[in-house]
Design a protein around this motif. Structure first.
Motif, PDB file in Angstrom:
ATOM      1  N   GLU A   1      16.086   5.588   7.094  1.00  0.00           N
ATOM      2  CA  GLU A   1      14.696   5.154   6.947  1.00  0.00           C
ATOM      3  C   GLU A   1      14.025   5.901   5.795  1.00  0.00           C
ATOM      4  O   GLU A   1      13.244   5.317   5.033  1.00  0.00           O
ATOM      5  N   THR A   2      14.318   7.180   5.667  1.00  0.00           N
ATOM      6  CA  THR A   2      13.754   7.969   4.573  1.00  0.00           C
ATOM      7  C   THR A   2      14.191   7.428   3.220  1.00  0.00           C
ATOM      8  O   THR A   2      13.377   7.273   2.296  1.00  0.00           O
TER       9      THR A   2
ATOM     10  N   ASP B   1       2.730   9.392   2.065  1.00  0.00           N
ATOM     11  CA  ASP B   1       2.744   8.825   0.723  1.00  0.00           C
ATOM     12  C   ASP B   1       3.834   9.561  -0.054  1.00  0.00           C
ATOM     13  O   ASP B   1       3.590  10.569  -0.716  1.00  0.00           O
ATOM     14  N   LEU B   2       5.044   9.061   0.062  1.00  0.00           N
ATOM     15  CA  LEU B   2       6.187   9.761  -0.517  1.00  0.00           C
ATOM     16  C   LEU B   2       6.096   9.875  -2.032  1.00  0.00           C
ATOM     17  O   LEU B   2       6.636  10.817  -2.623  1.00  0.00           O
ATOM     18  N   ALA B   3       5.404   8.936  -2.663  1.00  0.00           N
ATOM     19  CA  ALA B   3       5.268   8.996  -4.113  1.00  0.00           C
ATOM     20  C   ALA B   3       4.488  10.228  -4.561  1.00  0.00           C
ATOM     21  O   ALA B   3       4.618  10.676  -5.700  1.00  0.00           O
TER      22      ALA B   3
ATOM     23  N   ALA C   1      11.662   2.550  -2.048  1.00  0.00           N
ATOM     24  CA  ALA C   1      10.542   1.633  -2.249  1.00  0.00           C
ATOM     25  C   ALA C   1       9.406   2.305  -3.020  1.00  0.00           C
ATOM     26  O   ALA C   1       8.681   1.652  -3.779  1.00  0.00           O
ATOM     27  N   ALA C   2       9.256   3.618  -2.821  1.00  0.00           N
ATOM     28  CA  ALA C   2       8.205   4.370  -3.520  1.00  0.00           C
ATOM     29  C   ALA C   2       8.652   4.855  -4.890  1.00  0.00           C
ATOM     30  O   ALA C   2       7.864   5.460  -5.627  1.00  0.00           O
ATOM     31  N   GLY C   3       9.916   4.617  -5.228  1.00  0.00           N
ATOM     32  CA  GLY C   3      10.433   5.033  -6.523  1.00  0.00           C
ATOM     33  C   GLY C   3      10.720   6.517  -6.638  1.00  0.00           C
ATOM     34  O   GLY C   3      10.749   7.068  -7.739  1.00  0.00           O
ATOM     35  N   VAL C   4      10.965   7.171  -5.482  1.00  0.00           N
ATOM     36  CA  VAL C   4      11.183   8.626  -5.507  1.00  0.00           C
ATOM     37  C   VAL C   4      12.456   9.020  -4.756  1.00  0.00           C
ATOM     38  O   VAL C   4      12.546  10.114  -4.187  1.00  0.00           O
TER      39      VAL C   4
END
Length: 276
Positions: free
Chosen positions: A44-45, A21-23, A51-54
């Protein structure tokens, strides 16, 4: 909840290959060797982080293996500059770190009196992973997180095709050894289950240059003479980097210990000459 899964989203827990969960991460450290797997893993990262906004939490790290006593880079020449170029393409900060104790892997080999091996991979544990974790310590100190451990994701371009040990790894795992009350480090291997063809497809899709050693016959881009490399790769490396191969031969003689028990560097050089 199991601490190993603390950075997994509920949706990702339902998939075969979990994604952190990168967010929830405070910093995402993407290790980049300059090789194809690192290229695909970084792309990919960035896609996942965006996409996670981070995306702004991603930093690219190159762990340099240094310069030998005779002035040769242990890694392929140009690898660090290529990694920097890739980070610049994505607009990400780029950092280079080296061992504070040894000027190069060759210095470490000489101190130890033997080359690394399958069960003594101090080349990665001391010269790469330890350096990366020290960098993470630096990052955590600047975050200013209070009341909980800082959440760190360390991205590594490992692939299951390369060894049995890597094939047995989960895509996401907690680095229990390096996590503490101040930080929790989640290891993520985004290309772990990818085939070589899939990696090259992604590399080509980025439009970024790859290291020329691949076009000259190398299948992998670790240190120029990796003790775990295939014989064809070692022969190719000896053909492309004869001066470094000669330095390894001298190191063998000084230590009285071969590069590989069944394959001394002198034999690699002999086969490279025969293949030329």
């Amino acid at each position: 909840m199991n601490r190993q899964l603390h950075l997994l989203s509920a949706r990702d827990l339902l998939t075969a290959e979990p994604v952190p969960d990168l967010a929830a991460a405070d910093v995402i450290v993407a290790s980049h060797s300059g090789g194809k797997d690192s290229m695909a893993a970084l792309d990919e990262t960035v896609r996942r982080a965006e996409a996670a906004g981070v995306r702004d939490r991603v930093v690219v790290l190159h762990c340099d293996l240094g310069v030998t006593p005779r002035g040769h880079t242990v890694e392929w020449p140009g690898a660090v500059d290529l990694a920097r170029r890739h980070a610049d393409f994505y607009g990400l900060p780029f950092e280079v770190r080296r061992s504070a104790r040894w000027p190069s892997l060759v210095h470490r080999i000489r101190d130890r009196g033997q080359f690394p091996g399958l069960f003594t991979r101090y080349c990665t544990s001391e010269m790469k992973y330890a350096v990366a974790r020290k960098f993470i310590t630096e990052q955590v100190a600047t975050l200013g997180v209070t009341g909980r451990p800082a959440r760190v994701v360390l991205v590594l371009g490992l692939r299951a095709e390369e060894s049995r040990d890597r094939a047995a790894k989960p895509t996401v795992e907690l680095d229990r050894r390096s996590s503490s009350g101040r930080r929790t480090i989640t290891l993520w291997y985004p290309v772990l289950r990818w085939s070589t063809a899939e990696v090259w497809d992604r590399v080509r899709a980025t439009g970024l240059p790859h290291h020329p050693a691949y076009d000259q016959g190398m299948s992998r881009l670790s240190c120029s003479f990796c003790v775990l490399a295939s014989i064809p790769d070692l022969i190719c490396a000896a053909r492309l980097r004869p001066e470094l191969a000669d330095e390894y031969t001298r190191l063998e003689a000084d230590m009285g210990s071969p590069f590989r028990r069944e394959l001394p560097m002198s034999e690699v050089i002999r086969r490279a000459g025969r293949a030329a």
